[in-house]
Design a protein around this motif. Structure first.
Motif, short mmCIF file in Angstrom:
data_model
loop_
_atom_site.label_atom_id
_atom_site.label_comp_id
_atom_site.label_asym_id
_atom_site.label_seq_id
_atom_site.Cartn_x
_atom_site.Cartn_y
_atom_site.Cartn_z
N GLY A 67 14.18 -1.60 -0.81
CA GLY A 67 14.06 -1.05 0.54
C GLY A 67 13.36 -2.04 1.44
N PRO A 68 13.28 -1.72 2.73
CA PRO A 68 12.59 -2.61 3.67
C PRO A 68 11.09 -2.61 3.43
N THR A 69 10.46 -3.75 3.66
CA THR A 69 9.00 -3.85 3.59
C THR A 69 8.43 -3.75 4.99
N ASP A 70 7.18 -4.13 5.18
CA ASP A 70 6.57 -4.05 6.51
C ASP A 70 7.17 -5.04 7.49
N THR A 71 7.90 -6.04 6.99
CA THR A 71 8.56 -7.00 7.88
C THR A 71 9.97 -6.56 8.25
N SER B 22 0.83 -1.20 0.00
CA SER B 22 0.00 0.00 0.00
C SER B 22 0.86 1.25 0.00
N TYR B 23 0.23 2.40 0.14
CA TYR B 23 0.83 3.68 -0.23
C TYR B 23 2.15 4.06 0.43
N GLN B 24 2.24 3.98 1.75
CA GLN B 24 3.34 4.62 2.43
C GLN B 24 4.55 3.71 2.65
N ASP B 25 5.71 4.34 2.80
CA ASP B 25 6.93 3.60 3.12
C ASP B 25 7.21 3.76 4.62
N VAL B 26 8.39 3.30 5.06
CA VAL B 26 8.75 3.35 6.47
C VAL B 26 8.66 4.79 6.99
#
Length: 320
Positions: free
Chosen positions: A213-217, A194-198
């Motif tokens: 880049g890093p994902t939600d994990t 979805s839309y936002q990054d870290v």
């Protein structure tokens, strides 16, 4: 209710909205991109059609998608619709990805070669239903829809949990400052988020719509992000390496990109990125121009949690 959009110069039944009327919207007629000039609601258009209108036909769609995509392939970027080249399979031709609920995600355009927004098509939860197309033979160009009426996504399915997770408000547990959650899987094996990054930052993506880049994990990998504008999810199978335009069939749906061949989200750990790429080619990153991504590390998830908790607490105290 119907809206008459008769195009006399082309002789197309362009009324839209009921029995005896057509399926094309005004922008498709005016732009010469109507793909259903002889399709009339209420006539025999194949499975899912009847004299009383269209109806649902049960069907099963199958996808074979790699568990791990390889961003260092020497044939990148690829066509957003491709499956075979990257070792995948699909039974719905125009699918570019499969959402987490099993519904296919299709390209930025509908049947014509204009984007959903340019065509003026209004979508609920980012998707809509195709007309019955079982009697229309496939033509040249990108794969088009076929068969009975089919619900599918084009834009972001904002009614799904990955989007609601950030939009429902801090007082209800939203986490807008976290990396977006997984929305689906592209045919090349990379996730769509979805839309936002870290930290709630805007993703810095390449022309395909993806980046490293890093994902939600927290795991660093190549992945795509949904957005509210073209190409909505992806314009090609990345990384784009500055060559997205070479994958387009007609209208160019490529994202503007980050100005470099490879796009990395600022704050990404270079060592971890090189470890990720080293699974296939340890020198791959050095072969291309890369945007400046070194700098202050992104806000830690724990700090973001604390901020959201404080906001929620303040809101609750206001109404106590």
């Amino acid at each position: 209710t119907s809206w008459p959009w008769w195009n006399e110069s082309r002789g197309i039944n362009a009324e839209y909205g009921g029995i005896g009327l057509g399926y094309c919207v005004a922008a498709e007629i005016e732009g010469g991109t109507c793909q259903f000039p002889n399709l009339t609601c209420g006539e025999d258009n194949g499975p899912g059609s009847s004299s009383y209108g269209d109806f649902w036909v049960a069907m099963t769609a199958n996808y074979k998608i790699l568990l791990v995509g390889n961003p260092t392939r020497n044939d990148r970027p690829g066509d957003m619709y491709d499956a075979e080249t990257v070792g995948g399979e699909k039974t719905i031709g125009p699918a570019t990805a499969c959402a987490i609920n099993g519904i296919d995600i299709q390209g930025p355009n509908d049947a014509g070669d204009v984007s959903i927004d340019e065509a003026g098509i209004q979508l609920t939860c980012g998707g809509h239903v195709t007309p019955p197309l079982g009697n229309i033979p496939p033509g040249p160009g990108p794969p088009g829809p076929g068969g009975p009426p089919l619900y599918h996504f084009h834009k972001s399915p904002e009614c799904l949990e990955p989007f609601l997770n950030a939009s429902i408000g801090a007082g209800h547990g939203a986490r807008p400052f976290h990396h977006g959650q997984l929305v689906g899987w592209a045919m090349d094996g990379f996730g769509i988020y979805s839309y936002q990054d870290v930290g709630g930052a805007a993703p810095i993506v390449d022309e395909c719509g993806g980046h490293f880049g890093p994902t939600d994990t927290g795991k660093i990998e190549y992945h795509y992000h949904s957005r509210t504008y073209v190409p909505y999810h992806m314009a090609c199978q990345g990384p784009s390496l500055g060559n997205c335009a070479s994958t387009q069939w007609g209208t160019n749906y490529c994202h503007p990109g980050c100005g470099y061949e490879v796009c990395v989200q600022p704050g990404t750990d270079e060592g971890a990125l090189r470890d990720y790429l080293g699974q296939w080619d340890p020198t791959w990153l050095d072969q291309y121009t890369v945007n400046p991504f070194h700098g202050p590390q992104a806000v830690e998830e724990e700090e973001e949690d604390n901020l959201v908790e404080r906001l929620a607490k303040d809101i609750l105290e206001m109404f106590a």
